[in-house]
Every structure is written in C-alpha cells, then in structure tokens.
Write a protein that holds these residues in place. Sequence first.
Motif, PDB file in Angstrom:
ATOM      1  N   MET A   1       0.902  -1.252  -0.024  1.00  0.00           N
ATOM      2  CA  MET A   1      -0.156   0.118  -0.053  1.00  0.00           C
ATOM      3  C   MET A   1       0.839   1.169  -0.077  1.00  0.00           C
ATOM      4  SD  MET A   1      -2.772   1.001   2.789  1.00  0.00           S
ATOM      5  CE  MET A   1      -3.846  -0.429   2.517  1.00  0.00           C
ATOM      6  N   THR A   2       0.595   2.098  -0.865  1.00  0.00           N
ATOM      7  CA  THR A   2       1.388   3.363  -1.079  1.00  0.00           C
ATOM      8  C   THR A   2       0.838   4.437   0.120  1.00  0.00           C
ATOM      9  OG1 THR A   2       1.771   3.006  -3.418  1.00  0.00           O
ATOM     10  CG2 THR A   2       2.199   5.158  -2.578  1.00  0.00           C
ATOM     11  N   MET A   3       1.584   4.967   0.761  1.00  0.00           N
ATOM     12  CA  MET A   3       1.617   6.066   1.855  1.00  0.00           C
ATOM     13  C   MET A   3       1.963   7.378   1.405  1.00  0.00           C
ATOM     14  SD  MET A   3       0.068   4.047   4.226  1.00  0.00           S
ATOM     15  CE  MET A   3       0.268   2.457   4.909  1.00  0.00           C
ATOM     16  N   ASN A   4       1.215   8.397   1.902  1.00  0.00           N
ATOM     17  CA  ASN A   4       1.597   9.855   1.718  1.00  0.00           C
ATOM     18  C   ASN A   4       2.602  10.186   2.696  1.00  0.00           C
ATOM     19  OD1 ASN A   4       0.116  10.286   3.905  1.00  0.00           O
ATOM     20  ND2 ASN A   4      -1.628  11.165   2.667  1.00  0.00           N
ATOM     21  N   ALA A   5       3.035  11.361   2.730  1.00  0.00           N
ATOM     22  CA  ALA A   5       4.307  11.860   3.583  1.00  0.00           C
ATOM     23  C   ALA A   5       3.511  11.915   5.084  1.00  0.00           C
ATOM     24  CB  ALA A   5       4.541  13.405   3.368  1.00  0.00           C
ATOM     25  N   THR A   6       2.322  11.819   5.329  1.00  0.00           N
ATOM     26  CA  THR A   6       1.684  11.741   6.750  1.00  0.00           C
ATOM     27  C   THR A   6       1.555  10.422   7.248  1.00  0.00           C
ATOM     28  OG1 THR A   6      -0.450  11.884   5.877  1.00  0.00           O
ATOM     29  CG2 THR A   6       0.743  14.154   6.604  1.00  0.00           C
ATOM     30  N   GLY A   7       1.892   9.403   6.240  1.00  0.00           N
ATOM     31  CA  GLY A   7       1.525   8.202   6.811  1.00  0.00           C
ATOM     32  C   GLY A   7       0.267   7.380   6.415  1.00  0.00           C
ATOM     33  N   GLY A   8      -0.686   8.380   5.701  1.00  0.00           N
ATOM     34  CA  GLY A   8      -1.968   7.914   5.375  1.00  0.00           C
ATOM     35  C   GLY A   8      -1.606   7.231   3.905  1.00  0.00           C
ATOM     36  N   GLU A   9      -2.951   6.715   3.273  1.00  0.00           N
ATOM     37  CA  GLU A   9      -2.913   6.049   2.120  1.00  0.00           C
ATOM     38  C   GLU A   9      -2.849   7.332   1.104  1.00  0.00           C
ATOM     39  OE1 GLU A   9      -6.239   3.520   1.127  1.00  0.00           O
ATOM     40  OE2 GLU A   9      -6.087   2.484   3.253  1.00  0.00           O
ATOM     41  N   ALA A  10      -2.244   7.040  -0.177  1.00  0.00           N
ATOM     42  CA  ALA A  10      -1.984   8.267  -0.967  1.00  0.00           C
ATOM     43  C   ALA A  10      -3.235   8.515  -1.703  1.00  0.00           C
ATOM     44  CB  ALA A  10      -0.972   7.732  -1.961  1.00  0.00           C
ATOM     45  N   THR A  11      -3.191   9.808  -1.900  1.00  0.00           N
ATOM     46  CA  THR A  11      -4.434  10.410  -2.668  1.00  0.00           C
ATOM     47  C   THR A  11      -3.936  10.913  -3.915  1.00  0.00           C
ATOM     48  OG1 THR A  11      -4.062  12.676  -1.872  1.00  0.00           O
ATOM     49  CG2 THR A  11      -5.509  10.965  -0.471  1.00  0.00           C
ATOM     50  N   PHE A  12      -4.748  11.043  -4.936  1.00  0.00           N
ATOM     51  CA  PHE A  12      -4.336  11.854  -6.473  1.00  0.00           C
ATOM     52  C   PHE A  12      -3.787  13.195  -5.920  1.00  0.00           C
ATOM     53  CE2 PHE A  12      -7.591   8.885  -7.916  1.00  0.00           C
ATOM     54  CZ  PHE A  12      -6.842   8.247  -9.123  1.00  0.00           C
ATOM     55  N   ALA A  13      -4.068  13.763  -5.096  1.00  0.00           N
ATOM     56  CA  ALA A  13      -3.387  14.933  -4.738  1.00  0.00           C
ATOM     57  C   ALA A  13      -2.073  14.981  -4.224  1.00  0.00           C
ATOM     58  CB  ALA A  13      -4.139  15.779  -3.758  1.00  0.00           C
ATOM     59  N   ASP A  14      -1.832  13.840  -3.625  1.00  0.00           N
ATOM     60  CA  ASP A  14      -0.245  13.565  -2.961  1.00  0.00           C
ATOM     61  C   ASP A  14       0.737  13.376  -4.324  1.00  0.00           C
ATOM     62  OD1 ASP A  14      -0.868  13.576  -0.557  1.00  0.00           O
ATOM     63  OD2 ASP A  14      -1.582  11.765  -0.618  1.00  0.00           O
ATOM     64  N   LEU A  15       0.138  13.072  -5.467  1.00  0.00           N
ATOM     65  CA  LEU A  15       0.704  12.524  -6.679  1.00  0.00           C
ATOM     66  C   LEU A  15       1.222  13.794  -7.736  1.00  0.00           C
ATOM     67  CD1 LEU A  15      -1.165   9.408  -8.000  1.00  0.00           C
ATOM     68  CD2 LEU A  15       0.620   9.483  -6.318  1.00  0.00           C
ATOM     69  N   GLY A  16       0.844  14.954  -7.198  1.00  0.00           N
ATOM     70  CA  GLY A  16       1.340  16.041  -7.826  1.00  0.00           C
ATOM     71  C   GLY A  16       0.620  16.311  -9.142  1.00  0.00           C
ATOM     72  N   LEU A  17      -0.581  16.191  -8.971  1.00  0.00           N
ATOM     73  CA  LEU A  17      -1.219  16.285 -10.417  1.00  0.00           C
ATOM     74  C   LEU A  17      -2.017  17.865 -10.125  1.00  0.00           C
ATOM     75  CD1 LEU A  17      -3.163  12.943 -11.046  1.00  0.00           C
ATOM     76  CD2 LEU A  17      -1.191  13.781 -12.091  1.00  0.00           C
ATOM     77  N   ARG A  18      -2.221  18.508 -11.368  1.00  0.00           N
ATOM     78  CA  ARG A  18      -2.727  19.933 -11.374  1.00  0.00           C
ATOM     79  C   ARG A  18      -4.226  19.871 -11.156  1.00  0.00           C
ATOM     80  NH1 ARG A  18      -1.472  20.279 -17.860  1.00  0.00           N
ATOM     81  NH2 ARG A  18      -2.403  22.507 -17.335  1.00  0.00           N
ATOM     82  N   SER A  19      -4.662  21.027 -10.718  1.00  0.00           N
ATOM     83  CA  SER A  19      -5.995  20.995  -9.941  1.00  0.00           C
ATOM     84  C   SER A  19      -7.170  20.788 -11.098  1.00  0.00           C
ATOM     85  CB  SER A  19      -6.364  22.522  -9.633  1.00  0.00           C
ATOM     86  OG  SER A  19      -6.214  23.301 -10.535  1.00  0.00           O
ATOM     87  N   GLU A  20      -7.017  20.970 -12.498  1.00  0.00           N
ATOM     88  CA  GLU A  20      -7.918  20.635 -13.413  1.00  0.00           C
ATOM     89  C   GLU A  20      -8.168  19.183 -13.460  1.00  0.00           C
ATOM     90  OE1 GLU A  20      -5.688  24.063 -15.216  1.00  0.00           O
ATOM     91  OE2 GLU A  20      -5.139  22.573 -13.767  1.00  0.00           O
TER      92      GLU A  20
END
Length: 565
Positions: A1-20
């Motif tokens: 399972m891929t985690m974000n910087a805070t230890g939670g599950e990664a979201t699309f926002a964590d992947l550096g995608l543009r707002s659109e």
Amino acid sequence: MTMNATGGEATFADLGLRSELLDVLSALGYEEPTPIQAEAIPPLVEGRDLLGQAATGTGKTAAFALPVLQRMSHPGDNDGPVTLVLVPTRELAVQVSEAFHRYGRTLGTRVLPVYGGAPIVRQLQALKRGVDIVVATPGRALDLIGRGALDLGGLRTVVLDEADEMLDMGFADDIEAILAETPEDRQTVLFSATLPPRIDGIARRHLQDPVRLEMGHAATEGRQTTPLVEQSAYLVARAHKPAALGRLLDIEAPTAAIIFCRTRDEVDQLTETMNGRGHRAEALHGGMEQEQRDRVMSRLRAGTADLLIATDVAARGLDVEQLTHVVNYNVPSAPEAYVHRIGRVGRAGREGVALTLVEPREHRMLKAIERVTKQRITVERLPTVADLQARRMELTRSALEEALLQDDLEPFHVVVESLTDEFDLMEVALAAVKLAHQASGAALDEQEIPEVSPRTVEKRRDHREGGSEGARYGRAPSGGMVRLFFSVGRSAGIRPQDLVGAIAGESSLSGRDIGAIEIADRFSLVEVPQEAANEVIAALRQATIKGRRPTVRRERDTRSRPTRR
C-alpha cells in the motif's frame, strides 16, 4: 500500500497532479489511486521512462494518461502530436482515446484514435487540423507516416500499451519503424501484461534508465495486487461442452459474464445455444460492425443481457463494472492470454470467478498456465443433475423468502383462505412452491454429463518455436487444424510474422491460435483451427500482405505433390 508523507494512504493530490485533473477525477468519483497509478504517476510526471508489467484491470490507462496530460503545457497549440500511444486493436484505441477525453476535457486536449477498418480520409483531415495526442494501431500509424500525414518530429512521449499483444500480432517491425521516426530525447513508456525476452529487448533498445514496476502479480513485496479471482477448471469432452457450460452458469448464476471462444463461428453457435437455454446472451467478434458492437456493450452495461460471448480480439480492452465471471470455453493456447482474460473480473478490489472448460487434450496447456502464473487452478468435478436440482431449489427458496419480506401479499389472502377450507395449509404451501419452482424454468429435463480423464496428446509443432520455413510439404496438419494456401512466398519477401500479423489483424484469431507456417518461393502454407478456416479465408479476401493481395484458400490434396528436394 502506498503511503503519503503523513503516513496515510496516498491520494491523487499527493501525486502532484494539477487542479484541473484533480477536479475531473473527483467528478468521476475516483477517490484514491490504484497501486499501479500510485507507483507510476510520480516518475512519469518527472519525465522518466518506465517499463511496467501490469495486468488488465489494474488501472494502467490512467497511470500513463494522467502524467501525459499533466506535462502538456499548451493543449490545442501544437501542429503535430506531442504524444503517441500505440495499442494492438481498434477497440483498445477507442477506449484509450475516450479515457484521454474524460481526463482532459477541461484542458481542451485534442485526441485522435487512428486504426484500420475506419475511413482514412477523416483521420487525414483531423491530423491536418492538428491534434495533441494520437492513439493508434501500428499498421495504421505506419500508413499515415508513409503518406506524410503523421509527423512525429514533435513527440515528447511515446506509450506502448499491451506491448506483448502487439508482438504476438506480428507488429514488431512496425513498432521499430515507428520509433525510428521519433525524437531520441522522447519519454518512452511501455506496459505489458507479461515480460518475455522480446519485450526486454525492446526496452533495452528504446528506454533510457527506466523505472521498473511489476503489478498484477504478487511481485511487490508485502502487497498482493492480483485481481481477487477464484479460479477453477472442469474436465469435459468437446461434445458435452455446451451442456457443461449451461450447467455451470445455472449453478453460478453470474450477474454478468464474458465467455471466451476461439473463433467467430464458435461465438455465434454458442450464443444461439445459450439463448436457447433461456440465457440473455450477446455475441461480440471481429466480424461485426462497430455500431453493432456498441449496441451489444450497451445492452450488457444496462443489464438487458447477462452473457457476452466473445473472441479475444473483440473483447480486448473492455471494462464492464458489473462483470462477476469469466469463462474460458477453451483453454487459452498461451498463459499470457489466460492472464488477459481473467483480468476482466476482480477489478478495483471486487471479487470475481474464472472458470475454464478443459478438453482432455488440453490438460497439458492448463498445467503450463499454472507454471507461468504460479497460481493453482483447481480442477473441480462438474455439477451433477442432483447438484443442479439442489441449486435450483435453493434459488426458488430465496425467491419465496424475498416475496415474504415484501408487504404486498394481501391480495392473495383470500385464495389461501378459501383453499384451507378444503386442504391442509402445508399442502397449499407445497403446491405454491411447486408452481413457483416450475415457473422459474427449474423443471428442465437434464442428463448426466460423462466424466473424462486427461490423456496425453502429441504436442503441436508451433511456428514460433522452430523455424518452419521450408518444412515438409504433404504432411498431415496437426490435430484439429487445417492448412491454408497463400499465393505469396519467399520471393515476395514474406516472413512468418507477416502472415501472422495479417491473419490476426483481419480475423478473430490471435497469433497464439496459428499453427505451423511453411514458406516456399512462390507460396506459403499456414495451419489454422479447422473451425476458423472459412472465417480466415473470407477475412483476407480484401487484405494485402507486403503490398500484395494474395489468393487464400484451403490447401488442396497434397498426396500427389512431389517431395521438395
């Protein structure tokens, strides 16, 4: 399972995608990335090359489409395409193009699918107007390049999707020729369900220091990313396969299922048989117009059909959310095909079932699939008539239980009350259950299906394993195969892959279905499954091979032909 910087599950926002893109994903209901998306998107956004092993259903289309859209600075301002996606079939070209349209709809991205079998004039006009992304089959892409209509000089990204399928269909030379027209500093992305040596060879030649990912198998330590598919097989003689399939479907009662067949004729015959048994079956194969295919898929997605009976080529790239079962009516002739097929279910955390009907002569092929996939396929006993009756009785009970829970029985009260004046209440209930059971179609006359045992058969000589050029003319075809005559040979520059590509591109057969190939100076002989011979002959009437339109027919009796010295 891929985690974000805070230890939670990664979201699309964590992947550096543009707002659109994030807004579109949110509107589409995508809550979190799949494992392949979480692993692939960040390096692709950075511009890295990538080699990914990803089975169907892991979310790989979004894994490469989102980074492509993220890196596209000014969509609509490009004269020529900045991204080229190569795919094996027209169905997948359409599906990938639709995905790019969905994700990039607020960016004004111009996407064009190009493939054979569609009017080339429209594609030429669209290219002249300007596009940002081209999704193409290799043959049509090379045709457009030759016409000077597809300029790849401005490409920044090339994606090879389902690369193993493209190689199996004979597109290796086309892919090499296309890549030769692209800039050396491009980003190259290659996805494949399997990674045979040929794929590694392409990766070594064309990818620069690629990120390597293996998904869709238990390849990532600590994480199981295979689809949640329960796999089982049933030994059955060929003559009893339709009855066995009908019984399994009655027992399993799938919400929706894909049944894979080898040939178009088999698809049509089995569709008629299953409809005759009371199922709502639809056929899907390469002999159908695109409009017909679209209607079939609409009926399946709307729930007005519950069985899709299809060839591999026609079903590639399809994603139907309500699918619960995949049935291999024949054992696939290569493990990779099995992986592609069962990947249709068990997607996005949902469970699925894969069933395979195995003729005795196919038992070795099943073992080969187990060795390659490293997964056990349990060989089960076919359900008996008693099993079927018990299952049907269970379904009748469930239907009655559901009716009892609904508050709409009052109109029938007077009928029961009048009958209990003359009969016992239990007898009234038994008669009602009997009528409900018979009305469900559960009183069908069934016969036992004979049990069979695996037997050893001579392994068919495969043209992919031993250079069949100049082989023994006049010998008998392999079991279940028939030999076709092509009026082109070595003098026309014909190679085995040219014949495989032509047959796989025009008919419902895949490269794995084709047997031994023999190439002489002025003609060639190709083994195909006997039941598919007429389909192949008809499909190739208007086709060209190396610029020539050959005569294709069944081989005439060769017993009087002198042996070649």
